[in-house]
Design a protein around this motif. Structure first.
Motif, PDB file in Angstrom:
ATOM      1  N   ASP A   1       0.822  -1.083  -0.028  1.00  0.00           N
ATOM      2  CA  ASP A   1      -0.016   0.027   0.246  1.00  0.00           C
ATOM      3  C   ASP A   1       1.021   1.178   0.132  1.00  0.00           C
ATOM      4  N   ASP A   2       0.471   2.394  -0.804  1.00  0.00           N
ATOM      5  CA  ASP A   2       1.189   3.674  -0.685  1.00  0.00           C
ATOM      6  C   ASP A   2       1.424   4.100   0.581  1.00  0.00           C
ATOM      7  N   HIS A   3       0.880   3.896   1.574  1.00  0.00           N
ATOM      8  CA  HIS A   3       0.978   4.383   2.915  1.00  0.00           C
ATOM      9  C   HIS A   3       1.740   3.645   3.886  1.00  0.00           C
ATOM     10  N   VAL A   4       2.116   2.216   3.393  1.00  0.00           N
ATOM     11  CA  VAL A   4       3.080   1.510   4.195  1.00  0.00           C
ATOM     12  C   VAL A   4       4.392   2.098   4.492  1.00  0.00           C
TER      13      VAL A   4
END
Length: 61
Positions: free
Chosen positions: A50-53
């Motif tokens: 995920d881009d937010h990891v």
């Protein structure tokens, strides 16, 4: 699409770049190890994130 990884060419190239001499009796083992390493790296790179990891600040076993 990228070309498939050629372990033999990579080993030959990097040995030249790094100034390494690979004994003929060890060359196939080095190529096989590089091919196995590339296969594992391909699996890791293919894992969707995920881009937010974000990476963990501290690794604890």
């Amino acid at each position: 699409m990228s070309k498939p990884f050629d372990a033999e060419k990579h080993v030959d190239h990097m040995a030249e770049v790094m100034g390494l001499t690979i004994a003929p009796e060890w060359r196939q083992s080095v190529v096989d190890n590089m091919a196995a390493t590339a296969a594992v790296a391909e699996l890791v790179l293919a894992f969707p994130l995920d881009d937010h990891v974000e990476p963990a600040p501290v690794f604890e076993a």
